[in-house]
Design an enzyme around this catalytic site. Sequence first.
Site, PDB file in Angstrom:
ATOM      1  N   LYS A   1       6.090  10.789   2.808  1.00 13.13           N
ATOM      2  CA  LYS A   1       4.646  11.048   2.811  1.00 13.13           C
ATOM      3  C   LYS A   1       4.022  10.875   4.195  1.00 13.13           C
ATOM      4  O   LYS A   1       4.112   9.789   4.791  1.00 13.13           O
ATOM      5  CB  LYS A   1       3.966  10.108   1.809  1.00 13.13           C
ATOM      6  CG  LYS A   1       2.491  10.351   1.562  1.00 13.13           C
ATOM      7  CD  LYS A   1       2.016   9.425   0.429  1.00 13.13           C
ATOM      8  CE  LYS A   1       0.575   9.612   0.038  1.00 13.13           C
ATOM      9  NZ  LYS A   1       0.226   8.734  -1.131  1.00 13.13           N
TER      10      LYS A   1
ATOM     11  N   GLU B   1      -1.711   1.413   0.772  1.00  8.89           N
ATOM     12  CA  GLU B   1      -0.570   2.234   1.216  1.00  8.89           C
ATOM     13  C   GLU B   1      -0.333   2.124   2.713  1.00  8.89           C
ATOM     14  O   GLU B   1       0.806   2.174   3.177  1.00  8.89           O
ATOM     15  CB  GLU B   1      -0.772   3.696   0.806  1.00  8.89           C
ATOM     16  CG  GLU B   1      -0.603   3.915  -0.685  1.00  8.89           C
ATOM     17  CD  GLU B   1      -0.470   5.384  -1.027  1.00  8.89           C
ATOM     18  OE1 GLU B   1       0.411   6.051  -0.469  1.00  8.89           O
ATOM     19  OE2 GLU B   1      -1.270   5.868  -1.851  1.00  8.89           O
TER      20      GLU B   1
ATOM     21  N   CYS C   1       0.825  13.270  -3.195  1.00  5.38           N
ATOM     22  CA  CYS C   1      -0.515  12.720  -3.467  1.00  5.38           C
ATOM     23  C   CYS C   1      -1.546  13.115  -2.413  1.00  5.38           C
ATOM     24  O   CYS C   1      -1.944  14.270  -2.350  1.00  5.38           O
ATOM     25  CB  CYS C   1      -0.414  11.204  -3.634  1.00  5.38           C
ATOM     26  SG  CYS C   1      -1.911  10.473  -4.358  1.00  5.38           S
TER      27      CYS C   1
ATOM     28  N   GLU D   1       4.687  10.887  -8.036  1.00  9.97           N
ATOM     29  CA  GLU D   1       4.855   9.959  -6.910  1.00  9.97           C
ATOM     30  C   GLU D   1       5.186   8.568  -7.446  1.00  9.97           C
ATOM     31  O   GLU D   1       4.655   8.156  -8.485  1.00  9.97           O
ATOM     32  CB  GLU D   1       3.507   9.904  -6.157  1.00  9.97           C
ATOM     33  CG  GLU D   1       3.430   8.890  -5.027  1.00  9.97           C
ATOM     34  CD  GLU D   1       1.994   8.632  -4.571  1.00  9.97           C
ATOM     35  OE1 GLU D   1       1.067   8.688  -5.416  1.00  9.97           O
ATOM     36  OE2 GLU D   1       1.791   8.390  -3.364  1.00  9.97           O
TER      37      GLU D   1
ATOM     38  N   ASN E   1      -0.573   9.644  -7.654  1.00  5.63           N
ATOM     39  CA  ASN E   1      -1.218   8.519  -8.347  1.00  5.63           C
ATOM     40  C   ASN E   1      -2.609   8.433  -7.753  1.00  5.63           C
ATOM     41  O   ASN E   1      -2.746   8.054  -6.582  1.00  5.63           O
ATOM     42  CB  ASN E   1      -0.515   7.194  -8.030  1.00  5.63           C
ATOM     43  CG  ASN E   1       0.803   6.984  -8.760  1.00  5.63           C
ATOM     44  OD1 ASN E   1       0.859   6.353  -9.805  1.00  5.63           O
ATOM     45  ND2 ASN E   1       1.879   7.521  -8.184  1.00  5.63           N
TER      46      ASN E   1
END
Lengths: 316, 316
Positions: A131, A150, A176, A51, A201
């Site tokens: 995502k 995020e 992720c 990612e 990550n």
Amino acid sequence: MPRTPSRIMTVAAAQMGPIARDESRQAVVARLIDMLRQAKDRGADLVVYPELCLTTFFPRWMMEDQDEVDSWFERTMPNPAVNPLFEAARESEVGFCLGYAELAQEDGGTRRFNTAILVDKAGRVALKYRKVHLPGHAEPQEGRKFQHLEKRYFEPGNLGFPVRRVMDANMGLCICNDRRWPETYRVMGLQDVEMVLCGYNTPTDHVQDPAINRLSDFHNHLSMQAGAYQNATWVVGVAKGGVEEGSEMITHSAIFAPSGEIVAQAATMEDEVVTFACDLEMGRKYKETIFNFAAHREPDAYRLIVERKGAEPPAA
Amino acid sequence: MPRTPSRIMTVAAAQMGPIARDESRQAVVARLIDMLRQAKDRGADLVVYPELCLTTFFPRWMMEDQDEVDSWFERTMPNPAVNPLFEAARESEVGFCLGYAELAQEDGGTRRFNTAILVDKAGRVALKYRKVHLPGHAEPQEGRKFQHLEKRYFEPGNLGFPVRRVMDANMGLCICNDRRWPETYRVMGLQDVEMVLCGYNTPTDHVQDPAINRLSDFHNHLSMQAGAYQNATWVVGVAKGGVEEGSEMITHSAIFAPSGEIVAQAATMEDEVVTFACDLEMGRKYKETIFNFAAHREPDAYRLIVERKGAEPPAA
């Protein structure tokens, strides 16, 4: 006894050690190309990178300046910095999966996604995924050594969980935090997915609770093992990890068989290529027996999964 | 450091060794009561017995005579054979979970379900569940040493996956094959379940493939570990196992924490009581962070889970 007839895709999990904040995309791409060549030498058909693998994991920092935020994003893919990777892959006739921060002009506005693409052996973008499950928070939290913003810098993906026939296999992508959610794999399983690629990550302090954090590696594998088994699919989990700008991140990249078994695993916290010859037919026996969805699933009993977002306790 | 305030429910997984075909319900109930007393001596609040725990696992045999089939079913619960268990539990102030074959007169007809009930410390049936995911087949298959005719003798449960507040905890039930399906746990997770009770009978030859069967114990634990972690709930998995009427069945009953960890596990293939003091607050931290469903789930992306029953491959 010789093996039964099979379809082999040799896949390389290209784990990355840390990327420094001031490391250029050109320098990172050189690392990616180096791993691509190692993978090719070991017969890989496909290389899977992590990612957000072109830069350091920038959501750990609060940035007020939108120009600074946007400096971590790609406006086009490929682009001049990444072209050498596309060229090397095309020359080597190796496909690859790449995660990056995507800045798109879409629906009359600027949109930002945490994105992965699957590029086929001819260098064409054959599948794009954005995502869906963004972890962390939108506002900086006090008392954290590192933020996990995020939810501030990205919006949830708007492409669903598509499965496409790429390189003669039913391929799917996730990123992720998606891997912790069984819905991710199931939506792809219902599209007969044969291999799911998942870069990650994962800082070991993403939850502010040492009793949870100590289990980060266990939870990482458990989620992908269960997703693989319960959908009879290969899963390739690839970390960017190690100690990056002072933030400790898990590694343990691994390849999971449709049995749920770990069949290959990275041994370092650095750039490392792990390969496995995956028989895409291996899941078939599960899909015809225990996980014959048409025979055994009972969707009427699952309605709450789409009708309810948050948990609600029963009446006392 | 002392533990933080908590709500402890001490649970006993009451694993059973084989039940012979000619063993009476009275004899079986005596075994259940013996384990209940062991559990009470170890401070248990709740004893969990396996699936279909009053008789041998009869779906392994093809029976043409409906009267013979029905002889394995209970027409009322409790009933004279089972009353001593209810009495012993009420006297001991211990709750219990019991699996049995249920013959019901319902909607103007005779219905047959694979059922589990949760009985509270006062001896009241506080929760009933009917198995949703019936494994196996409806017609006998040639070449099998043992059949697996659950789809012949039962119909799928019609009660959903209810969660109820019982003994001051959010309790849910599932049975055997249900545990392999992430939908099972998720529907209960969306009701804030804190403990899922799951009895099972799992022959090691339930799939006619040694490459799958050799992993029976691994798949058993993997499914429950993932269900526990991904919904931050305790899971109690209880086998009837050992070699029963020539059929080898897995054991490895276990108690799973909301972390996904196995915290207690049976060591034999016989009647055996394993206890653990479960802190019902343990899952809270997960439910407030990684698995805060309201913050992180994206139901719009999950629609295929209810809109599609069987898997459909993507266009070539």
